[in-house]
Structure formats: C-alpha cells, structure tokens
Design an enzyme around this catalytic site. Sequence first.
Site, PDB file in Angstrom:
ATOM      1  N   ALA A   1     -36.716  11.942  42.288  1.00 33.98           N
ATOM      2  CA  ALA A   1     -37.773  12.209  41.309  1.00 33.98           C
ATOM      3  C   ALA A   1     -37.238  12.012  39.892  1.00 33.98           C
ATOM      4  O   ALA A   1     -37.934  11.491  39.022  1.00 33.98           O
ATOM      5  CB  ALA A   1     -38.304  13.624  41.477  1.00 33.98           C
TER       6      ALA A   1
ATOM      7  N   HIS B   1     -31.400  11.965  36.804  1.00 34.74           N
ATOM      8  CA  HIS B   1     -31.380  11.391  35.454  1.00 34.74           C
ATOM      9  C   HIS B   1     -30.025  10.751  35.188  1.00 34.74           C
ATOM     10  O   HIS B   1     -29.923   9.649  34.686  1.00 34.74           O
ATOM     11  CB  HIS B   1     -31.603  12.468  34.391  1.00 34.74           C
ATOM     12  CG  HIS B   1     -32.859  13.259  34.564  1.00 34.74           C
ATOM     13  ND1 HIS B   1     -32.943  14.581  34.230  1.00 34.74           N
ATOM     14  CD2 HIS B   1     -34.077  12.911  35.018  1.00 34.74           C
ATOM     15  CE1 HIS B   1     -34.150  15.022  34.479  1.00 34.74           C
ATOM     16  NE2 HIS B   1     -34.864  14.031  34.964  1.00 34.74           N
TER      17      HIS B   1
ATOM     18  N   ARG C   1     -47.186  11.134  36.484  1.00 37.72           N
ATOM     19  CA  ARG C   1     -46.630  11.583  35.205  1.00 37.72           C
ATOM     20  C   ARG C   1     -47.395  11.074  33.999  1.00 37.72           C
ATOM     21  O   ARG C   1     -47.101  11.422  32.885  1.00 37.72           O
ATOM     22  CB  ARG C   1     -45.150  11.186  35.091  1.00 37.72           C
ATOM     23  CG  ARG C   1     -44.272  12.179  35.786  1.00 37.72           C
ATOM     24  CD  ARG C   1     -42.824  11.984  35.413  1.00 37.72           C
ATOM     25  NE  ARG C   1     -42.399  12.917  34.396  1.00 37.72           N
ATOM     26  CZ  ARG C   1     -41.781  12.571  33.286  1.00 37.72           C
ATOM     27  NH1 ARG C   1     -41.549  11.310  33.029  1.00 37.72           N
ATOM     28  NH2 ARG C   1     -41.420  13.467  32.420  1.00 37.72           N
TER      29      ARG C   1
ATOM     30  N   CYS D   1     -36.266  16.479  43.109  1.00 46.83           N
ATOM     31  CA  CYS D   1     -35.026  15.964  43.679  1.00 46.83           C
ATOM     32  C   CYS D   1     -34.492  14.831  42.798  1.00 46.83           C
ATOM     33  O   CYS D   1     -35.149  14.387  41.869  1.00 46.83           O
ATOM     34  CB  CYS D   1     -35.268  15.457  45.096  1.00 46.83           C
ATOM     35  SG  CYS D   1     -36.341  14.009  45.165  1.00 46.83           S
TER      36      CYS D   1
END
Lengths: 73, 490
Positions: free
Chosen positions: B65, B195, B96, B62
């Site tokens: 994230a 992003h 990550r 999403c």
Amino acid sequence: MANIMIRQAESGGLTFYLPKRDLEASIESIEFDTPEKWGGELKLDNGGSYYIDPIAKPPPSAHFPARQAPWRG
Amino acid sequence: MTTLSREETDALIAEVLEVYPEKAQKDRKKHLAVNDQTIEQSKKCITSNRKSLPGVMTIRGCAYAGSKGVVWGPIKDMIHISHGPVGCGQYSRAGRRNYYVGTTGVDSFGTMNFTSDFQEKDIVFGGDKKLAKLIEEIEQLFPLHRGISVQSECPIGLIGDDIESVSKKAAAVIEKPVVPVRCEGFRGVSQSLGHHIANDAIRDWVLDKRDGAAYEGTPYDVAIIGDYNIGGDAWATRILLEEMGLRVVAQWSGDGTLAEMMNTPKVKLNLLHCYRSMNYISRHMEEKYGIPYLEYNFFGPTKIIESLRKIAAFFDDSIKEKTEAVIARYQPMMDEIIAKYKPRLQGKKVMLYVGGLRPRHVIGAYEDLGMEVIGTGYEFAHNDDYDRTIKEMGDATLLYDDVTGFELEEFVKRLKPDMVGSGIKEKYIFQKMGIPLRQMHSWDYSGPYHGYDGFAIFARDMDIALSNPTFKNLTPPWKKVVEDEAKKAA
Ligand code: SF4
C-alpha cells in the site's frame, strides 16, 4: 561498520541519520571541527556515540562509514 | 468540552488500558503519551514504528500500500502492475483520489488497475512467465505508456519469483523502463517501509537516467516532493509557487510523470511536504546532487506565510519581493474567510488520527480557525515525526501512536471532541456516536486543502461538518422523552 549520514540542520547544528534503522538524532558534540580536520567521536542527543575517521570538512550533507563506540557494544 | 490537566490525561490513558491483559497493557502504554513541549526528543515519551500486536484493531496498511498506493501509484504515465492476486490492487483502486490531467487508458493510467491476477497454478509454478506475458500485452494495448513498475504483493516474496530478471528482459524488449519493486506486504510493520522501498526503487531505477543529458535550467527550478495531489492539492501548491516566480519542474508524485522525476536532479531546491514518505529520496538527492531540501507546510494561512518566506529565503530578492506581493494579495481573502468562519468554529475541539504528515501539519489550519486540536496520532510515524509534532501540539494534549480501534473510541468518548479527523474506517463509528468526522486522508471527497485556495475549502468543510444539525438529532424520539422526564424529575 554502520553507514551514517550527517547533515547540516536548519537550526545550525548537525543531524545524524542511520538509514538502516531509520534513526534520526541530533549531534551534540563532534570531536574535531576545523576545516582541515573534521570527525572523530560524535556524541548524539540520544546518548549514543559514533566514531568516524577524521577527514577534511565534508559538504553539508554526506554519508560516512562509522563505528559505534565500543562501550555501547 | 474538556481540557484535561496532565495528571487527568495520564489517568485517562491508564484507565483505557485497564481492559488489556498485563502484557498488552505494558506494550500499548509506550505508544500513548501526554504531550510535553519541553521534551526535545519524542523517544523519551512515545514509542513508534513497532509491530502492531496481534488481536488489536490496527488501522495500518502494508508495504505494498505504501509503495503502489502512495508513492508510485500517482505517477500517471506509467503502468503500475499489482503483481499477485487481484484483491490488493482492486480493493484499493483509485481510492486515494490522486487527481491528474490526461486521458485515462490512453496516456494516463492513474485510476486503472493492472494486475497479474495470481491463481493457484501461478503460486505453485511461479508467476514469472505470466508477468512477462502481461508486460507484452500492456505494450500492445497501451503503447503510449512511458514505463512500467512491478509492485509485488505478498505471494511474490513468498514463492521467490525473480521479478528483477523478468523486468530487465522486458525493459530491453519494449525499450521503456520496467521497474521491479520489492514491496511485498509482509515487509516491515506498516506502509512506512513501503515508502522507503519505493523511494529506493526510484533512486536505483529512475532518478539518474537523465544525468548528463541536455537540460535548460533556470535558477528558480524547484520540485514539489511528497505531494500526492489528493483532491488537487499539488495544483493548489503549484499555483502559489509559480506566483512566487519559481519554476516547478516536477511533482512527486501527484499528477507527476516519469520524465519529471528523471529531471528532478537538475532542480535547485526540493520542497518536501510529506516528510515521512519521501525524506529518503530527498536525502539521497541532497547528498548525490547537492540539492538541499526544505520541509514546508501549506495548511492554513499562518503556516503558508511562514513556509513561503522560508522558501523565498533560498532565492534572490526578486523572488522575495514577489513572495511578499503574493502574501499581501491573498491576505484580504484570508481575512474574509477567517472573519466568516472563526466566530462559528471558535473554541471547537478536534481529535486527529491520520498518517504521514497531517497529524501535525493541519494543526495550524485548525488554529487559524480558532479551533483546538486536543489529540493527535499517526498510523505509521517514526520518532522523527513525533519530534516535529511535540512542538506543534499544546501542552498536556494526547498523543497516540498506531492507536487501536478500542483506544481511539474510548479516548473520544472521554475527551468529547466536537469533531474527529480520521479515515473512512473510523467515520461511521464516530458519526453514530454523534460526533461529526471529516476524512483527513481523502479530504472526504472534497479538496484541495493545500494553499490559500485550499484553506477556503477547508474552512467551509469544517463548518459544514460542525454545523450539521443531524448530529444533534441522534437520540431517537422515544428515548428523548425519557431523558426529558428524567430532567424534570431531577
Ligand atoms: S498485505 Fe499482502 S496480500 Fe495484503 S494487501 Fe498487502 S500485499 Fe496484498
């Protein structure tokens, strides 16, 4: 009035970017391309075309207000 | 085992789609394509960045994230508050593997999870007070942090909290940047919009804060953009750039700091690795500060050499000379690795399904090892990513966008690759099918894979996975007997 970004591509041509729609395309032709007068109608490789008011040649990467060509609504 | 012709691949797609109802079939068909290198524009063959269909198993994340997990999270000296219920941050905490140097909990906070832990009453009465209190507590408990970002989770947007005003007030009190990020998970179709939102937040709240401040620059200042230091990737990259004679001013954002980001507008060139997640800020810097950006690829010696030369071309001859020296110095090491692993890996086939940049960037590294990528796809790419992919992939290979669990399984069953490169959600499905899988998001707890040093590890890891005898012994003994008998009978 869409806000577009035009950039000198690595290959030498110009690329077109429409941030709002995250659309990247390359510019096939530009109506005026001289140092004094630059802009006019842009034909994109995806079939679209845009119009920017002719200005003096801008730096290699810049934003412009542009109109979508009327025949594409 | 199989190299399909164009028609066969087309037929395969049609066959796999057959189980869907007609409407879904039509929709999914647009996302699957057979690669055709003659096509300039991916739009003609593949549709991307569309909403996933309800009912199919998508592997996307999403917007939260994309912002907290990818772009902001690795900035180590800031505290990133997962604002909302506890789960979004806690279940993704430290997943990550963005490595960093620093003392966690004192001056670095990368692997910690800060959350406002929303309860029912916060949803009903709003969470702004809680957020203000949380920031106050953070300031008391972790005085060495350099700033705070407020990463909104879904409920924040739904209940309409005003995190901007809380942030502004708090920033004035603690005298450090507090950045509200409107990255609620429901925005957009995937992490990709996250992003973008994160990039915009950096642009608005961080990037120009040191404009005009004194700064001692050199003509060789560069920034690494879009490298998240997964397993140490950015370090492997940095070593190479420094050996070339460049000065790396900032790392965005793996092992990066807030100060580095604020200094980035002073660099001469932005080096962009993950185009998808950070092209927005690169474009912005190019326009506002006139800093050109350059996409490069540090996977596998062929691409590394190509990229090093491309980068060096921006600078004077002294850099170019040093670059050639670097290439020459590492060449024997590369030859040795290739001599060792290529005979073992030659001709093996790989299918990839990852995000960001890897579905196209790692192809070169596999090819250096003599392996072949027969299918690739992105979770959340846009058309410009596929434009770049088409040239990298072989003709008539398979491209799949936002592939569903079912489709990927069927493709793998039919194409029978020797190996799959994807994520944790796919790993055990394929391994149970007898196909080794390397996680290409987290490098399967290995890494780095960038740079020359990374390639050595990459080659070793691929060999480990492919030579693992386990996968040949997946048929239980009692079934094997039957198989043998069938063979004898035949
Ligand atoms: S979609 Fe919303 S609730 Fe789910 S992880 Fe993302 S922010 Fe959290």
